[in-house]
Design a protein around this motif. Structure first.
Motif, PDB file in Angstrom:
ATOM      1  N   THR A  27       3.533   6.034  -2.445  1.00  0.00           N
ATOM      2  CA  THR A  27       4.796   6.729  -2.685  1.00  0.00           C
ATOM      3  C   THR A  27       5.067   6.896  -4.175  1.00  0.00           C
ATOM      4  O   THR A  27       5.464   7.984  -4.622  1.00  0.00           O
ATOM      5  N   LEU A  28       4.840   5.846  -4.952  1.00  0.00           N
ATOM      6  CA  LEU A  28       5.083   5.946  -6.396  1.00  0.00           C
ATOM      7  C   LEU A  28       4.116   6.922  -7.051  1.00  0.00           C
ATOM      8  O   LEU A  28       4.488   7.643  -7.976  1.00  0.00           O
ATOM      9  N   HIS A  29       2.877   6.968  -6.563  1.00  0.00           N
ATOM     10  CA  HIS A  29       1.938   7.982  -7.063  1.00  0.00           C
ATOM     11  C   HIS A  29       2.449   9.378  -6.711  1.00  0.00           C
ATOM     12  O   HIS A  29       2.474  10.278  -7.552  1.00  0.00           O
ATOM     13  N   ASP A  30       2.838   9.558  -5.442  1.00  0.00           N
ATOM     14  CA  ASP A  30       3.317  10.867  -4.996  1.00  0.00           C
ATOM     15  C   ASP A  30       4.531  11.336  -5.793  1.00  0.00           C
ATOM     16  O   ASP A  30       4.743  12.536  -5.966  1.00  0.00           O
ATOM     17  N   ARG A  31       5.322  10.397  -6.281  1.00  0.00           N
ATOM     18  CA  ARG A  31       6.506  10.743  -7.078  1.00  0.00           C
ATOM     19  C   ARG A  31       6.173  10.907  -8.559  1.00  0.00           C
ATOM     20  O   ARG A  31       7.062  11.140  -9.366  1.00  0.00           O
ATOM     21  N   TRP A  87      -3.674  -6.061  -5.503  1.00  0.00           N
ATOM     22  CA  TRP A  87      -3.003  -4.758  -5.334  1.00  0.00           C
ATOM     23  C   TRP A  87      -1.540  -4.880  -5.766  1.00  0.00           C
ATOM     24  O   TRP A  87      -1.029  -4.059  -6.517  1.00  0.00           O
ATOM     25  N   LEU A  88      -0.882  -5.931  -5.284  1.00  0.00           N
ATOM     26  CA  LEU A  88       0.522  -6.143  -5.626  1.00  0.00           C
ATOM     27  C   LEU A  88       0.691  -6.410  -7.120  1.00  0.00           C
ATOM     28  O   LEU A  88       1.614  -5.888  -7.748  1.00  0.00           O
ATOM     29  N   GLU A  89      -0.208  -7.199  -7.715  1.00  0.00           N
ATOM     30  CA  GLU A  89      -0.151  -7.449  -9.156  1.00  0.00           C
ATOM     31  C   GLU A  89      -0.313  -6.147  -9.940  1.00  0.00           C
ATOM     32  O   GLU A  89       0.373  -5.934 -10.945  1.00  0.00           O
ATOM     33  N   PHE A 108       0.839  -1.196   0.000  1.00  0.00           N
ATOM     34  CA  PHE A 108       0.000   0.000   0.000  1.00  0.00           C
ATOM     35  C   PHE A 108       0.877   1.250   0.000  1.00  0.00           C
ATOM     36  O   PHE A 108       0.691   2.160  -0.815  1.00  0.00           O
ATOM     37  N   ALA A 109       1.863   1.269   0.887  1.00  0.00           N
ATOM     38  CA  ALA A 109       2.749   2.433   0.999  1.00  0.00           C
ATOM     39  C   ALA A 109       3.571   2.633  -0.275  1.00  0.00           C
ATOM     40  O   ALA A 109       3.798   3.781  -0.687  1.00  0.00           O
ATOM     41  N   MET A 110       3.997   1.555  -0.904  1.00  0.00           N
ATOM     42  CA  MET A 110       4.750   1.695  -2.149  1.00  0.00           C
ATOM     43  C   MET A 110       3.896   2.334  -3.235  1.00  0.00           C
ATOM     44  O   MET A 110       4.368   3.218  -3.964  1.00  0.00           O
ATOM     45  N   LEU A 120       2.066  -1.829 -13.242  1.00  0.00           N
ATOM     46  CA  LEU A 120       2.373  -0.427 -13.524  1.00  0.00           C
ATOM     47  C   LEU A 120       3.873  -0.177 -13.562  1.00  0.00           C
ATOM     48  O   LEU A 120       4.366   0.569 -14.414  1.00  0.00           O
ATOM     49  N   ILE A 121       4.608  -0.797 -12.661  1.00  0.00           N
ATOM     50  CA  ILE A 121       6.064  -0.638 -12.650  1.00  0.00           C
ATOM     51  C   ILE A 121       6.647  -1.137 -13.971  1.00  0.00           C
ATOM     52  O   ILE A 121       7.520  -0.494 -14.553  1.00  0.00           O
ATOM     53  N   ALA A 122       6.141  -2.254 -14.455  1.00  0.00           N
ATOM     54  CA  ALA A 122       6.624  -2.792 -15.734  1.00  0.00           C
ATOM     55  C   ALA A 122       6.188  -1.911 -16.906  1.00  0.00           C
ATOM     56  O   ALA A 122       6.989  -1.616 -17.790  1.00  0.00           O
TER      57      ALA A 122
END
Length: 120
Positions: free
Chosen positions: A36-40, A72-74, A31-33, A79-81
């Motif tokens: 954080t990635l959205h905030d960045r 959520w993790l998937e 959740f925090a990741m 998105l990272i990929a």
């Protein structure tokens, strides 16, 4: 859309009046990741919601939403990929390294990636 609105409108998100509820520490970390990635600026909440929604609706998703944080993790990995931060092979390799580190770590000790016996 704010984080509070996202949480309020997320179907299946385990929550109380105070916010999300996590059954395992990894769920809070995932959740925090995402936050954080959205905030960045890696993705918008609209992109996040669409990706997560797709994972929650995929064949095999559980009707009771008990797999919510797995979805959520998937979504996060997808998105990272898609944003070329890391490809799925790199993500899988890192996940495997963490698993090996967890198995090599004595009970009660913090799991650290440097505990991976295959790490060079």
């Amino acid at each position: 859309m704010s984080l509070r609105e996202l949480i309020t409108h997320s179907r299946g998100l385990p929550a109380s009046g105070d916010g999300p509820v996590f059954a395992e520490p990894w769920q809070a970390e995932a959740f925090a990741m995402a936050v954080t990635l959205h905030d960045r600026g890696l993705f918008t909440w609209e992109e996040w919601a669409a990706t997560l929604s797709g994972k929650l609706k995929h064949p095999g998703a559980l009707d009771d939403a008990s797999d919510y944080y797995h979805c959520w993790l998937e979504a996060l990995e997808s998105l990272i990929a898609s944003k070329n931060v890391a490809d799925s092979h790199d993500i899988d390799q890192l996940a495997a390294a963490w698993q090996r580190a967890a198995h090599a770590t004595p009970h009660g000790q913090p799991i650290r990636l440097e505990n991976d016996p295959d790490r060079s």
